[in-house]
Design a protein around this motif. Sequence first.
Motif, PDB file in Angstrom:
ATOM      1  N   MET A 112      33.428  41.846  62.318  1.00 30.54           N
ATOM      2  CA  MET A 112      33.720  42.036  60.900  1.00 30.54           C
ATOM      3  C   MET A 112      34.209  40.718  60.305  1.00 30.54           C
ATOM      4  N   THR A 113      33.580  40.323  59.175  1.00 28.55           N
ATOM      5  CA  THR A 113      33.986  39.070  58.539  1.00 28.55           C
ATOM      6  C   THR A 113      35.322  39.238  57.842  1.00 28.55           C
ATOM      7  N   MET A 114      36.034  38.123  57.734  1.00 30.71           N
ATOM      8  CA  MET A 114      37.335  38.154  57.078  1.00 30.71           C
ATOM      9  C   MET A 114      37.159  38.281  55.565  1.00 30.71           C
ATOM     10  N   PHE A 115      38.216  38.748  54.914  1.00 28.77           N
ATOM     11  CA  PHE A 115      38.191  38.860  53.461  1.00 28.77           C
ATOM     12  C   PHE A 115      38.177  37.476  52.822  1.00 28.77           C
ATOM     13  N   ASN A 116      37.480  37.382  51.729  1.00 28.48           N
ATOM     14  CA  ASN A 116      37.474  36.163  50.932  1.00 28.48           C
ATOM     15  C   ASN A 116      38.166  36.489  49.612  1.00 28.48           C
ATOM     16  N   LYS A 117      39.402  36.000  49.466  1.00 29.90           N
ATOM     17  CA  LYS A 117      40.172  36.351  48.271  1.00 29.90           C
ATOM     18  C   LYS A 117      39.499  35.858  46.994  1.00 29.90           C
ATOM     19  N   ASP A 118      38.914  34.670  47.050  1.00 24.57           N
ATOM     20  CA  ASP A 118      38.249  34.138  45.848  1.00 24.57           C
ATOM     21  C   ASP A 118      37.111  35.047  45.403  1.00 24.57           C
ATOM     22  N   GLN A 119      36.357  35.562  46.402  1.00 23.67           N
ATOM     23  CA  GLN A 119      35.262  36.475  46.073  1.00 23.67           C
ATOM     24  C   GLN A 119      35.795  37.743  45.417  1.00 23.67           C
ATOM     25  N   ILE A 120      36.906  38.257  45.936  1.00 33.11           N
ATOM     26  CA  ILE A 120      37.501  39.479  45.381  1.00 33.11           C
ATOM     27  C   ILE A 120      37.974  39.240  43.957  1.00 33.11           C
ATOM     28  N   PHE A 121      38.606  38.081  43.721  1.00 32.36           N
ATOM     29  CA  PHE A 121      39.082  37.768  42.368  1.00 32.36           C
ATOM     30  C   PHE A 121      37.910  37.606  41.387  1.00 32.36           C
ATOM     31  N   GLN A 122      36.806  37.035  41.867  1.00 29.26           N
ATOM     32  CA  GLN A 122      35.616  36.887  41.007  1.00 29.26           C
ATOM     33  C   GLN A 122      35.056  38.255  40.627  1.00 29.26           C
ATOM     34  N   LEU A 123      35.005  39.158  41.603  1.00 32.88           N
ATOM     35  CA  LEU A 123      34.515  40.508  41.325  1.00 32.88           C
ATOM     36  C   LEU A 123      35.437  41.237  40.355  1.00 32.88           C
ATOM     37  N   LEU A 124      36.750  40.989  40.482  1.00 32.58           N
ATOM     38  CA  LEU A 124      37.702  41.600  39.544  1.00 32.58           C
ATOM     39  C   LEU A 124      37.442  41.113  38.124  1.00 32.58           C
ATOM     40  N   GLU A 125      37.268  39.800  37.977  1.00 31.43           N
ATOM     41  CA  GLU A 125      37.070  39.225  36.647  1.00 31.43           C
ATOM     42  C   GLU A 125      35.747  39.681  36.024  1.00 31.43           C
ATOM     43  N   SER A 126      34.749  39.895  36.885  1.00 28.33           N
ATOM     44  CA  SER A 126      33.450  40.351  36.365  1.00 28.33           C
ATOM     45  C   SER A 126      33.388  41.865  36.212  1.00 28.33           C
ATOM     46  N   ARG A 127      34.489  42.547  36.601  1.00 28.18           N
ATOM     47  CA  ARG A 127      34.582  44.009  36.510  1.00 28.18           C
ATOM     48  C   ARG A 127      33.439  44.712  37.250  1.00 28.18           C
ATOM     49  N   ASP A 128      33.089  44.160  38.412  1.00 27.09           N
ATOM     50  CA  ASP A 128      32.013  44.734  39.215  1.00 27.09           C
ATOM     51  C   ASP A 128      32.616  45.742  40.195  1.00 27.09           C
ATOM     52  N   GLY A 129      32.881  46.951  39.678  1.00 26.97           N
ATOM     53  CA  GLY A 129      33.528  47.978  40.489  1.00 26.97           C
ATOM     54  C   GLY A 129      32.694  48.409  41.672  1.00 26.97           C
ATOM     55  N   GLU A 130      31.389  48.487  41.500  1.00 24.63           N
ATOM     56  CA  GLU A 130      30.514  48.934  42.594  1.00 24.63           C
ATOM     57  C   GLU A 130      30.548  47.958  43.763  1.00 24.63           C
ATOM     58  N   ALA A 131      30.551  46.659  43.463  1.00 27.13           N
ATOM     59  CA  ALA A 131      30.609  45.650  44.523  1.00 27.13           C
ATOM     60  C   ALA A 131      31.946  45.689  45.252  1.00 27.13           C
ATOM     61  N   LEU A 132      33.016  45.950  44.494  1.00 32.88           N
ATOM     62  CA  LEU A 132      34.335  46.039  45.121  1.00 32.88           C
ATOM     63  C   LEU A 132      34.427  47.244  46.045  1.00 32.88           C
ATOM     64  N   ARG A 133      33.884  48.379  45.581  1.00 31.52           N
ATOM     65  CA  ARG A 133      33.910  49.572  46.426  1.00 31.52           C
ATOM     66  C   ARG A 133      33.108  49.355  47.702  1.00 31.52           C
ATOM     67  N   ALA A 134      31.992  48.646  47.577  1.00 32.24           N
ATOM     68  CA  ALA A 134      31.183  48.338  48.761  1.00 32.24           C
ATOM     69  C   ALA A 134      31.940  47.404  49.701  1.00 32.24           C
ATOM     70  N   LEU A 135      32.748  46.510  49.121  1.00 30.94           N
ATOM     71  CA  LEU A 135      33.515  45.558  49.929  1.00 30.94           C
ATOM     72  C   LEU A 135      34.559  46.285  50.776  1.00 30.94           C
TER      73      LEU A 135
END
Length: 449
Positions: A1-24
């Motif tokens: 399992m790959t480690m979390f990438n905080k920058d990626q999570i923050f980018q998804l938050l700013e883009s309001r991509d809820g589906e991608a976050l749920r998949a994450l």
Amino acid sequence: MTMFNKDQIFQLLESRDGEALRALWRGRGAVDIAALLDSVEDSARQAAVFRTLPKDLAADVFSYLPGPTQARLARSFADGELQQIFDALHLDDAADFLEELPANLVTRILRSASPQRRMAVNALLRYPADSAGSVMTPEFVSLRPGDTVRQALDTIRRTGIHKETVYTCYVLERRQLLGAVSAKDLLTAAEDTAVADLMATDVVSVGTLTDREEAARLLAKYDLLALPVLDGEERMVGILTVDDAMDVLTEEAAEDLSIMAAVTPDEKPYFAASAWEHARHRVVWLLILMLSATITGSIITRYEDAISAVPLLVAFLPMLMDTGGNCGSQSATLVIRGLALEEIRPRDALRVIRKELAVAAIVSAVLAAANGLRIYLQYHDSAIALVISLSLAATVVLAKLVGCVLPIAAKQLRMDPAIMASPLITTIVDAGAVLIYFRAAAAFLRLPV
């Protein structure tokens, strides 16, 4: 399992991509997500990330967060969010959560909680902080002795989702503990078999007021997944689970390490405590040890004439004092460990003393011979070499005795043996080593006292 990438999570938050976050979050463990959340320093971002978690995962993640992080998140939640998290937590986790919060937040949460849940949590909070009752959970599977296996499995299916564990079930009659049966035994037995025929009756249990560390060690001793907790009337009121027992032992070990290092224990993480708080927890012990060290200084002052006659004596003082302190610390550490694991009990004091005297005899002989030979070869003075060797041997024996006796004495007096650890023992042994050294020097070198 790959480690979390905080920058990626923050980018998804700013883009309001809820589906991608749920998949994450899908397939990720609650412990790993909690570690990620705890590493986010910005409170607003921390709360925003938490709100993206699925409801069934959010409570598990929240229960794994450190107390200060839980409190910080709780301050950013609306009443509805607080109630949702509080209701989803297991009762023991909910009680721990409330203990970390300021009074105004506790009031907000309890005001919105159901009366039954409020009463259950308050019951846990009433137990002393160091008792088994304070770390137990009342959420366990109870069966009746007359139930068949089919009925027992139906009970587990119906109620198990709300319980802390279903791997061990308890057979009760009028809340009295009759026995325990494992889920494995139920799954492998015939459906018409009575639970009473499968249960084990020699069940290890503790009382609600039993020391929580003692209860945790009992659970570890018998390799149990859960330990029944009984009230004063022998009624079963909860269980101590293995994960909570591990937390207890970890906290107790951390507390002992702090005490052994002459630091007042603090529940806050290192970076969460301010420099003032760190200093406050250390300075009292340092003052005590500093003042007690004046005894050593007064002994040295008393032998000023001997030092003036043979200035070389001063050169060996640090070696004697350090060796004595190290020997005492070795004995104290092993005895404190033995007391913690119940390998040693106060009644074993004489056995421990005999063992440490035997160790001291061997160690002192080796150290005295090595130092005596070194000093003779370096200074060509057999009298000085003899004084140092004898003083070192006597210091080692003293240190070993002090190191083993003080922790046992503390245990007998119902004190934490860790109090009698390195700093205090070193201070005592230092004074003894200096006194032995100058007495030996005065006797063998015929120096003025």
